[in-house]
Design a protein around this motif. Sequence first.
Motif, PDB file in Angstrom:
ATOM      1  N   LEU A  68       0.818  -1.213   0.000  1.00  0.00           N
ATOM      2  CA  LEU A  68       0.000   0.000   0.000  1.00  0.00           C
ATOM      3  C   LEU A  68       0.850   1.261   0.000  1.00  0.00           C
ATOM      4  N   ASP A  69       2.031   1.188   0.603  1.00  0.00           N
ATOM      5  CA  ASP A  69       2.874   2.385   0.650  1.00  0.00           C
ATOM      6  C   ASP A  69       3.178   2.908  -0.752  1.00  0.00           C
ATOM      7  N   ARG A  70       3.483   2.011  -1.673  1.00  0.00           N
ATOM      8  CA  ARG A  70       3.815   2.429  -3.037  1.00  0.00           C
ATOM      9  C   ARG A  70       2.588   3.057  -3.724  1.00  0.00           C
ATOM     10  N   VAL A  71       1.416   2.491  -3.484  1.00  0.00           N
ATOM     11  CA  VAL A  71       0.184   3.007  -4.092  1.00  0.00           C
ATOM     12  C   VAL A  71      -0.159   4.391  -3.546  1.00  0.00           C
ATOM     13  N   LEU A  72       0.055   4.599  -2.262  1.00  0.00           N
ATOM     14  CA  LEU A  72      -0.349   5.850  -1.616  1.00  0.00           C
ATOM     15  C   LEU A  72       0.711   6.941  -1.659  1.00  0.00           C
ATOM     16  N   THR A  73       1.883   6.639  -2.190  1.00  0.00           N
ATOM     17  CA  THR A  73       2.981   7.599  -2.162  1.00  0.00           C
ATOM     18  C   THR A  73       2.663   8.918  -2.844  1.00  0.00           C
ATOM     19  N   ASN A  74       1.827   8.919  -3.877  1.00  0.00           N
ATOM     20  CA  ASN A  74       1.502  10.158  -4.598  1.00  0.00           C
ATOM     21  C   ASN A  74       0.235  10.843  -4.095  1.00  0.00           C
ATOM     22  N   ILE A  75      -0.379  10.307  -3.047  1.00  0.00           N
ATOM     23  CA  ILE A  75      -1.570  10.931  -2.467  1.00  0.00           C
ATOM     24  C   ILE A  75      -1.100  11.865  -1.347  1.00  0.00           C
ATOM     25  N   PRO A  76      -1.376  13.158  -1.470  1.00  0.00           N
ATOM     26  CA  PRO A  76      -0.919  14.099  -0.439  1.00  0.00           C
ATOM     27  C   PRO A  76      -1.463  13.718   0.959  1.00  0.00           C
ATOM     28  N   GLU A  77      -0.659  13.949   1.963  1.00  0.00           N
ATOM     29  CA  GLU A  77      -1.055  13.657   3.349  1.00  0.00           C
ATOM     30  C   GLU A  77      -2.315  14.419   3.753  1.00  0.00           C
ATOM     31  N   SER A  78      -2.562  15.561   3.134  1.00  0.00           N
ATOM     32  CA  SER A  78      -3.725  16.381   3.494  1.00  0.00           C
ATOM     33  C   SER A  78      -5.034  15.823   2.918  1.00  0.00           C
ATOM     34  N   GLU A  79      -4.954  14.881   1.998  1.00  0.00           N
ATOM     35  CA  GLU A  79      -6.145  14.311   1.361  1.00  0.00           C
ATOM     36  C   GLU A  79      -6.691  13.128   2.156  1.00  0.00           C
ATOM     37  N   CYS A  80      -7.990  12.904   2.014  1.00  0.00           N
ATOM     38  CA  CYS A  80      -8.630  11.736   2.612  1.00  0.00           C
ATOM     39  C   CYS A  80      -8.194  10.504   1.824  1.00  0.00           C
ATOM     40  N   ARG A  81      -7.791   9.455   2.521  1.00  0.00           N
ATOM     41  CA  ARG A  81      -7.287   8.243   1.869  1.00  0.00           C
ATOM     42  C   ARG A  81      -8.218   7.070   2.146  1.00  0.00           C
ATOM     43  N   ILE A  82      -8.970   6.687   1.136  1.00  0.00           N
ATOM     44  CA  ILE A  82      -9.886   5.556   1.221  1.00  0.00           C
ATOM     45  C   ILE A  82      -9.349   4.460   0.313  1.00  0.00           C
ATOM     46  N   VAL A  83      -9.177   3.279   0.863  1.00  0.00           N
ATOM     47  CA  VAL A  83      -8.628   2.154   0.111  1.00  0.00           C
ATOM     48  C   VAL A  83      -9.709   1.092  -0.044  1.00  0.00           C
ATOM     49  N   LEU A  84      -9.898   0.611  -1.272  1.00  0.00           N
ATOM     50  CA  LEU A  84     -10.776  -0.529  -1.528  1.00  0.00           C
ATOM     51  C   LEU A  84      -9.892  -1.766  -1.607  1.00  0.00           C
ATOM     52  N   ALA A  85     -10.154  -2.730  -0.753  1.00  0.00           N
ATOM     53  CA  ALA A  85      -9.368  -3.971  -0.748  1.00  0.00           C
ATOM     54  C   ALA A  85     -10.336  -5.131  -0.599  1.00  0.00           C
ATOM     55  N   HIS A  86     -10.273  -6.080  -1.491  1.00  0.00           N
ATOM     56  CA  HIS A  86     -11.206  -7.202  -1.442  1.00  0.00           C
ATOM     57  C   HIS A  86     -11.187  -7.890  -0.084  1.00  0.00           C
ATOM     58  N   ASN A  87     -10.017  -8.209   0.433  1.00  0.00           N
ATOM     59  CA  ASN A  87      -9.883  -8.931   1.696  1.00  0.00           C
ATOM     60  C   ASN A  87      -9.555  -7.953   2.827  1.00  0.00           C
ATOM     61  N   PRO A  88     -10.353  -7.933   3.912  1.00  0.00           N
ATOM     62  CA  PRO A  88     -10.081  -6.998   4.997  1.00  0.00           C
ATOM     63  C   PRO A  88      -8.756  -7.254   5.712  1.00  0.00           C
ATOM     64  N   ASP A  89      -8.188  -8.456   5.580  1.00  0.00           N
ATOM     65  CA  ASP A  89      -6.868  -8.724   6.174  1.00  0.00           C
ATOM     66  C   ASP A  89      -5.802  -7.785   5.624  1.00  0.00           C
ATOM     67  N   THR A  90      -6.071  -7.135   4.499  1.00  0.00           N
ATOM     68  CA  THR A  90      -5.140  -6.160   3.943  1.00  0.00           C
ATOM     69  C   THR A  90      -4.833  -5.067   4.959  1.00  0.00           C
ATOM     70  N   ALA A  91      -5.786  -4.749   5.827  1.00  0.00           N
ATOM     71  CA  ALA A  91      -5.571  -3.721   6.847  1.00  0.00           C
ATOM     72  C   ALA A  91      -4.483  -4.117   7.837  1.00  0.00           C
ATOM     73  N   ASP A  92      -4.181  -5.396   7.929  1.00  0.00           N
ATOM     74  CA  ASP A  92      -3.171  -5.871   8.877  1.00  0.00           C
ATOM     75  C   ASP A  92      -1.820  -6.139   8.219  1.00  0.00           C
ATOM     76  N   THR A  93      -1.693  -5.832   6.924  1.00  0.00           N
ATOM     77  CA  THR A  93      -0.420  -6.059   6.245  1.00  0.00           C
ATOM     78  C   THR A  93       0.578  -4.971   6.622  1.00  0.00           C
ATOM     79  N   ASP A  94       1.813  -5.169   6.206  1.00  0.00           N
ATOM     80  CA  ASP A  94       2.902  -4.269   6.570  1.00  0.00           C
ATOM     81  C   ASP A  94       2.919  -3.034   5.676  1.00  0.00           C
TER      82      ASP A  94
END
Length: 104
Positions: free
Chosen positions: A1-27
């Motif tokens: 996720l870090d690579r995907v979110l790198t271009n999203i400014p910190e001031s923006e709301c970050r909503i992630v769609l992930a099929h499996n909720p275990d993604t929230a527990d990844t590194d």
Amino acid sequence: LDRVLTNIPESECRIVLAHNPDTADTDFSSRVDLMISGHTHGGQVNIPCFGPLVLPVQNKNYSCGLKRSPRGTGVFISRGIGWAIYPVRFNCYPEIAVLELVPV
């Protein structure tokens, strides 16, 4: 996720769609304001006072609804309208979720 979110400014709301909720527990170290997932179908068979019989995730807290990951990220898990493994639902109604996002 870090690579995907790198271009999203910190001031923006970050909503992630992930099929499996275990993604929230990844590194990952990037801030995620909300993760929206499915995959579990709510467990499909939910026994009162016991809970879902089969929950195809590592984190058994991720059945359905709005949860918090161990790192504090909001994780919404939809029960969806289909099924997986067994063509049955008990005490676990299908849903099409409508989320209203409001600034806080």
